[in-house]
Scaffold this motif. Structure first.
Motif, PDB file in Angstrom:
ATOM      1  N   VAL A  14       0.888  -1.089   0.096  1.00  0.00           N
ATOM      2  CA  VAL A  14       0.129   0.069  -0.023  1.00  0.00           C
ATOM      3  C   VAL A  14       0.982   1.152   0.037  1.00  0.00           C
ATOM      4  O   VAL A  14       0.664   2.275  -0.705  1.00  0.00           O
ATOM      5  N   VAL A  15       1.834   1.169   0.669  1.00  0.00           N
ATOM      6  CA  VAL A  15       2.909   2.319   0.869  1.00  0.00           C
ATOM      7  C   VAL A  15       3.419   2.571  -0.420  1.00  0.00           C
ATOM      8  O   VAL A  15       3.604   3.715  -0.957  1.00  0.00           O
ATOM      9  N   TYR A  22       1.762   8.909  -6.493  1.00  0.00           N
ATOM     10  CA  TYR A  22       2.311  10.263  -6.342  1.00  0.00           C
ATOM     11  C   TYR A  22       3.303  10.604  -7.498  1.00  0.00           C
ATOM     12  O   TYR A  22       3.327  11.532  -8.162  1.00  0.00           O
ATOM     13  N   LEU A  23       4.043   9.854  -7.446  1.00  0.00           N
ATOM     14  CA  LEU A  23       5.388   9.938  -8.434  1.00  0.00           C
ATOM     15  C   LEU A  23       4.955  10.189 -10.007  1.00  0.00           C
ATOM     16  O   LEU A  23       5.347  10.877 -10.606  1.00  0.00           O
ATOM     17  N   LEU A  24       3.902   9.140 -10.373  1.00  0.00           N
ATOM     18  CA  LEU A  24       3.423   9.074 -11.840  1.00  0.00           C
ATOM     19  C   LEU A  24       2.447  10.254 -11.818  1.00  0.00           C
ATOM     20  O   LEU A  24       2.825  11.114 -13.066  1.00  0.00           O
ATOM     21  N   SER A  25       1.642  10.715 -11.121  1.00  0.00           N
ATOM     22  CA  SER A  25       0.804  11.781 -11.375  1.00  0.00           C
ATOM     23  C   SER A  25       1.598  13.165 -11.335  1.00  0.00           C
ATOM     24  O   SER A  25       1.400  14.001 -12.137  1.00  0.00           O
ATOM     25  N   LEU A  57      -2.227   3.174 -12.790  1.00  0.00           N
ATOM     26  CA  LEU A  57      -0.845   2.487 -13.252  1.00  0.00           C
ATOM     27  C   LEU A  57      -0.002   2.050 -12.049  1.00  0.00           C
ATOM     28  O   LEU A  57       0.481   0.956 -12.246  1.00  0.00           O
ATOM     29  N   ALA A  58      -0.020   2.649 -10.988  1.00  0.00           N
ATOM     30  CA  ALA A  58       0.740   2.605  -9.680  1.00  0.00           C
ATOM     31  C   ALA A  58      -0.007   1.108  -9.211  1.00  0.00           C
ATOM     32  O   ALA A  58       0.788   0.261  -8.870  1.00  0.00           O
ATOM     33  N   GLY A 147      -7.333   2.918  -8.593  1.00  0.00           N
ATOM     34  CA  GLY A 147      -6.260   2.798  -7.577  1.00  0.00           C
ATOM     35  C   GLY A 147      -6.927   3.042  -6.217  1.00  0.00           C
ATOM     36  O   GLY A 147      -6.502   2.239  -5.560  1.00  0.00           O
ATOM     37  N   TRP A 148      -7.485   4.277  -5.994  1.00  0.00           N
ATOM     38  CA  TRP A 148      -7.782   4.558  -4.691  1.00  0.00           C
ATOM     39  C   TRP A 148      -9.020   3.617  -4.059  1.00  0.00           C
ATOM     40  O   TRP A 148      -8.628   3.173  -2.805  1.00  0.00           O
TER      41      TRP A 148
END
Length: 309
Positions: A14-15, A22-25, A57-58, A147-148
């Motif tokens: 999850v982390v 965050y990185l991708l967006s 994607l994550a 994702g969420w």
């Protein structure tokens, strides 16, 4: 190095998902901000929309590392899962009822009803109806909810219960929006005093979406449908003032009712209403979130504490 990274992802899926989302967006949004770009309604460039695919994607990437090709296939099948249930369908399209209520209120107070083209003008997408809806469904609906709700809520509620899972997801979801306050024209005008209300609205949306998602049997499509119709009712050029106020208020009241019901259910040791009548069994999610060897499956959610909500 790759083996260590994969092991870390397996230990903290999850982390890892949150960090990668965050990185991708932000990898798409931050350069727009650095370049001084501003995303406006009805204008397809610059656009923040591709960044909305970050959570989806994550989720796919972390699922691939933790479970391999079979787990990815199971996850992708869950994107289209939607329990054939009238209640789930009504929930998924409920923002349209909020929009209708807002239009009735506008007529009652004798305000002008926004012209229909304004209902299809939203930040970062062309104002043509079909391209706008397609972008909203794929990028905004499945990109976020895959994702969420489809990863974070699903995984967290198995260990912490649906209420705590929704709170954790809401915090990560709200923080993820931070760069949009720099690049979105509709966000740049926010007064700092409005920010607590924004985050409260995000939390309320997380609770409601958790119920919609679980009522549909863990169906991402239902949550995506709710998300898209809610944005049509609250985030388009037409949805300002009275319309936005009514839709936001209804969602907050809905979330408050869910929390009261969850508290009462916990005292009776009954399932939380955020599960929407869904029974979370280990085999429901083991194909997507395999349990590490030597570790027993987490308990079925019941109360407000660990394993409950």
């Amino acid at each position: 190095m790759i083996a260590r990274f994969a092991a870390l992802v397996r230990r903290r899926p999850v982390v890892s998902f949150f960090a990668l989302a965050y990185l991708l967006s932000w990898g798409w949004w931050v350069p727009i901000g650095v370049a001084g770009g501003v995303v406006r309604g009805g204008d397809p460039w610059p656009t923040h929309m591709p960044g909305l695919l970050g959570p989806l994607l994550a989720a796919v990437a972390v699922t691939a590392v933790t479970g391999g090709r079979a787990a990815v296939g199971a996850y992708l099948r869950r994107l289209c899962r939607w329990r054939a249930d009238r209640r789930a369908t009504l929930m998924a399209f409920s923002p349209l009822a909020m929009l209708a209520a807002g239009l009735v209120a506008i007529l009652l107070i004798e305000q002008d009803v926004p012209p229909w083209p304004e209902y299809f003008v939203i930040s970062g997408l062309p104002s043509s109806v079909l391209p706008m809806l397609a972008g909203l469904i794929v990028l905004n609906g499945f990109g976020e909810e895959g994702g969420w709700r489809g990863f974070a809520q699903e995984h967290l509620q198995r260990r912490h219960g649906p209420v705590r899972a929704a709170v954790i997801t809401a915090l990560a979801w709200a923080g993820w929006h931070a760069p949009l306050f720099v690049i979105l024209a509709s966000f740049r005008g926010f007064d700092p005093l409005v920010l607590p209300g924004f985050f409260l609205g995000m939390a309320a949306g997380a609770f409601v979406l958790a119920q919609v998602y679980n009522t549909a049997g863990g169906g991402v499509a239902a949550a995506a449908c709710w998300h898209v119709t809610y944005n049509l009712a609250s985030a388009t050029a037409a949805a300002s003032g009275t319309l936005a106020a009514i839709t936001t208020t209804v969602v907050m009241v809905w979330a408050a009712i869910l929390l009261v019901m969850a508290y009462r259910a916990a005292r009776r040791r009954a399932p939380s209403p955020l599960l929407g009548g869904r029974s979370i069994r280990p085999d429901d999610v083991d194909d997507v979130f395999p349990v590490p060897r030597g570790r027993p499956p987490d308990a079925v959610p019941g109360g407000l504490g660990k394993g409950g909500g």
